[in-house]
Design a protein around this motif. Structure first.
Motif, PDB file in Angstrom:
ATOM      1  N   PRO A   2       0.672  -1.636   0.436  1.00 18.16           N
ATOM      2  CA  PRO A   2      -0.129  -0.025   0.058  1.00 18.16           C
ATOM      3  C   PRO A   2       1.023   1.064   0.739  1.00 18.16           C
ATOM      4  O   PRO A   2       1.735   1.662   1.078  1.00 18.16           O
ATOM      5  CB  PRO A   2      -0.887   0.164   1.281  1.00 18.16           C
ATOM      6  CG  PRO A   2      -0.833  -1.497   1.522  1.00 18.16           C
ATOM      7  CD  PRO A   2       0.504  -1.931   1.392  1.00 18.16           C
ATOM      8  N   LEU A  49      -1.232   7.474   0.440  1.00 19.51           N
ATOM      9  CA  LEU A  49      -2.731   6.523  -0.034  1.00 19.51           C
ATOM     10  C   LEU A  49      -3.273   7.251   1.390  1.00 19.51           C
ATOM     11  O   LEU A  49      -5.103   7.471   1.808  1.00 19.51           O
ATOM     12  CB  LEU A  49      -2.755   5.191   0.105  1.00 19.51           C
ATOM     13  CG  LEU A  49      -4.517   4.290  -0.524  1.00 19.51           C
ATOM     14  CD1 LEU A  49      -4.381   5.206  -1.658  1.00 19.51           C
ATOM     15  CD2 LEU A  49      -4.268   3.211  -0.793  1.00 19.51           C
ATOM     16  N   ASP A  50      -3.173   6.964   2.508  1.00 19.76           N
ATOM     17  CA  ASP A  50      -3.571   7.710   3.856  1.00 19.76           C
ATOM     18  C   ASP A  50      -3.598   8.768   4.073  1.00 19.76           C
ATOM     19  O   ASP A  50      -4.843   9.855   4.398  1.00 19.76           O
ATOM     20  CB  ASP A  50      -2.425   6.832   5.477  1.00 19.76           C
ATOM     21  CG  ASP A  50      -2.922   5.376   5.537  1.00 19.76           C
ATOM     22  OD1 ASP A  50      -3.970   4.714   4.846  1.00 19.76           O
ATOM     23  OD2 ASP A  50      -2.234   4.321   6.059  1.00 19.76           O
ATOM     24  N   LEU A  73      -4.675  10.489   1.493  1.00 20.62           N
ATOM     25  CA  LEU A  73      -5.726  11.053   0.688  1.00 20.62           C
ATOM     26  C   LEU A  73      -6.708  11.448   2.071  1.00 20.62           C
ATOM     27  O   LEU A  73      -7.538  10.745   2.321  1.00 20.62           O
ATOM     28  CB  LEU A  73      -6.233  10.335  -0.403  1.00 20.62           C
ATOM     29  CG  LEU A  73      -4.869   9.672  -1.315  1.00 20.62           C
ATOM     30  CD1 LEU A  73      -5.732   8.452  -2.497  1.00 20.62           C
ATOM     31  CD2 LEU A  73      -4.888  11.034  -2.177  1.00 20.62           C
ATOM     32  N   ARG A  84      -9.917  10.406  -2.123  1.00 19.09           N
ATOM     33  CA  ARG A  84     -10.263   8.776  -2.572  1.00 19.09           C
ATOM     34  C   ARG A  84     -11.250   8.493  -3.591  1.00 19.09           C
ATOM     35  O   ARG A  84     -11.084   7.271  -3.849  1.00 19.09           O
ATOM     36  CB  ARG A  84     -10.433   8.560  -1.235  1.00 19.09           C
ATOM     37  CG  ARG A  84     -10.190   6.501  -1.540  1.00 19.09           C
ATOM     38  CD  ARG A  84     -10.756   6.032   0.501  1.00 19.09           C
ATOM     39  NE  ARG A  84      -9.152   5.965   1.244  1.00 19.09           N
ATOM     40  CZ  ARG A  84      -8.396   5.269   1.668  1.00 19.09           C
ATOM     41  NH1 ARG A  84      -8.407   3.940   1.052  1.00 19.09           N
ATOM     42  NH2 ARG A  84      -7.333   5.889   2.066  1.00 19.09           N
ATOM     43  N   LEU A 133     -10.762   8.998  -7.242  1.00 11.35           N
ATOM     44  CA  LEU A 133      -9.480   8.042  -7.581  1.00 11.35           C
ATOM     45  C   LEU A 133     -10.537   7.017  -8.008  1.00 11.35           C
ATOM     46  O   LEU A 133     -10.141   5.931  -8.519  1.00 11.35           O
ATOM     47  CB  LEU A 133      -8.911   7.234  -6.278  1.00 11.35           C
ATOM     48  CG  LEU A 133      -7.345   6.380  -6.644  1.00 11.35           C
ATOM     49  CD1 LEU A 133      -7.260   6.631  -7.866  1.00 11.35           C
ATOM     50  CD2 LEU A 133      -6.838   6.439  -5.459  1.00 11.35           C
ATOM     51  N   VAL A 146      -4.313  13.795  -5.734  1.00 16.06           N
ATOM     52  CA  VAL A 146      -4.223  13.085  -5.922  1.00 16.06           C
ATOM     53  C   VAL A 146      -2.937  11.952  -6.695  1.00 16.06           C
ATOM     54  O   VAL A 146      -2.151  11.399  -6.087  1.00 16.06           O
ATOM     55  CB  VAL A 146      -5.625  11.950  -6.088  1.00 16.06           C
ATOM     56  CG1 VAL A 146      -5.216   9.830  -6.193  1.00 16.06           C
ATOM     57  CG2 VAL A 146      -6.716  11.938  -5.924  1.00 16.06           C
ATOM     58  N   LEU A 150       0.883  10.756  -4.595  1.00 18.18           N
ATOM     59  CA  LEU A 150       1.101   9.616  -4.893  1.00 18.18           C
ATOM     60  C   LEU A 150       2.110   8.750  -5.421  1.00 18.18           C
ATOM     61  O   LEU A 150       2.584   7.773  -5.537  1.00 18.18           O
ATOM     62  CB  LEU A 150      -0.590   9.105  -5.388  1.00 18.18           C
ATOM     63  CG  LEU A 150      -1.518   8.007  -4.507  1.00 18.18           C
ATOM     64  CD1 LEU A 150      -2.334   7.420  -4.913  1.00 18.18           C
ATOM     65  CD2 LEU A 150      -1.545   7.925  -2.852  1.00 18.18           C
ATOM     66  N   ALA A 194      -5.242   1.957  -7.892  1.00 18.25           N
ATOM     67  CA  ALA A 194      -6.042   1.439  -7.495  1.00 18.25           C
ATOM     68  C   ALA A 194      -6.439   0.371  -8.205  1.00 18.25           C
ATOM     69  O   ALA A 194      -7.325  -0.239  -5.970  1.00 18.25           O
ATOM     70  CB  ALA A 194      -7.469   2.817  -8.022  1.00 18.25           C
ATOM     71  N   THR A 200      -4.190  -2.002  -5.336  1.00 22.12           N
ATOM     72  CA  THR A 200      -3.385  -2.061  -3.759  1.00 22.12           C
ATOM     73  C   THR A 200      -5.272  -3.032  -3.423  1.00 22.12           C
ATOM     74  O   THR A 200      -5.775  -2.178  -2.575  1.00 22.12           O
ATOM     75  CB  THR A 200      -4.045  -0.402  -3.476  1.00 22.12           C
ATOM     76  OG1 THR A 200      -4.348  -0.169  -3.740  1.00 22.12           O
ATOM     77  CG2 THR A 200      -2.331   0.420  -3.832  1.00 22.12           C
ATOM     78  N   LEU A 203      -8.176  -1.332  -4.163  1.00 24.15           N
ATOM     79  CA  LEU A 203      -8.992  -0.054  -3.818  1.00 24.15           C
ATOM     80  C   LEU A 203     -10.389  -0.279  -4.367  1.00 24.15           C
ATOM     81  O   LEU A 203     -11.690   0.157  -3.810  1.00 24.15           O
ATOM     82  CB  LEU A 203      -9.062   1.651  -3.499  1.00 24.15           C
ATOM     83  CG  LEU A 203      -9.189   2.694  -3.137  1.00 24.15           C
ATOM     84  CD1 LEU A 203      -9.386   2.983  -1.695  1.00 24.15           C
ATOM     85  CD2 LEU A 203      -8.657   3.916  -4.355  1.00 24.15           C
TER      86      LEU A 203
END
Length: 226
Positions: free
Chosen positions: A155, A159-160, A162, A167, A170, A200, A204, A216, A219, A221
């Motif tokens: 990951p 990402l955290d 965002l 999110r 994305l 984003v 990232l 996306a 991971t 998502l």
């Protein structure tokens, strides 16, 4: 439609088949805003010419001797050259495309693409955009994501970072929606969506929305087929 100030777009052709390179030269040579600055017959030569000539776009065959298109793309991107790579593939080699996008390619085309689409794609990539439409990429990933997991994928640290809205953007982007469609889906302006997409990519560490879609899926998502 040259990159800036009317300067022609500098293109490097990388393909191990001279006949195909000749065909590309005929097509691209008819465009006043495109200038072929070199030809490479293998991946190693493509990397060397990219370093020396600094073309705007490398039209890169995915299967070549000495160094394939994926490895050549990775070397060009890791060298931080101001060069963007447009991968050429055949329909039976789609599985290589994911690897090329992971390596940093700005998109891909089939080798039998119509001439006008090839020209348009080169212009799009030279302008700093990804040439692969998200909807096309989604179909590709739906087909291969389950059989081509990235065992080393972790990951991403950003990402955290965002926001909830970023999110959401994305996720919608990975489902194949355009900026206008995302704007309608989330009831915001298209300008706002563009801003979120930019955030984003920055957070990232991604080059363009194509890599965002790949990430996306990798991971989890977004899941294939959903």
């Amino acid at each position: 439609m040259a990159p800036s100030g009317g300067t022609p777009i500098r293109v490097l052709l990388a393909d191990d088949q001279p006949l195909l390179r000749t065909g590309f030269k005929m097509v691209l040579g008819a465009e006043t805003d495109l200038n072929i600055v070199g030809e490479a017959g293998n991946g190693a030569e493509a990397v060397d010419l990219a370093r020396r000539l600094l073309p705007d776009v490398v039209l890169m065959d995915i299967r070549m001797p000495r160094l394939d298109g994926v490895a050549a793309t990775r070397q060009i991107i890791e060298a931080k050259l101001p060069v963007r790579v447009l991968i050429l593939t055949t329909f039976d080699l789609d599985e290589y495309v994911v690897g090329a996008l992971r390596a940093g390619a700005s998109g891909f085309l089939a080798k039998d693409v119509p001439a006008e689409d090839l020209v348009a794609a080169i212009r799009t990539v030279a302008a700093g955009e990804a040439v692969v439409a998200p909807r096309i990429l989604k179909r590709l990933l739906d087909r291969f994501a389950l059989v081509l997991p990235d065992p080393s994928a972790q990951p991403p640290r950003g990402l955290d970072a965002l926001t909830e809205r970023e999110r959401e953007v994305l996720v919608q982007l990975a489902r194949g929606l355009s900026n206008a469609e995302i704007a309608r889906e989330l009831s915001v302006s298209e300008t706002t969506v563009k801003t979120h997409v930019g955030h984003v990519l920055t957070k990232l560490g991604l080059r363009d929305r194509v890599q965002a879609v790949v990430l996306a899926y990798e991971t989890g998502l977004v899941r294939p087929g959903r």
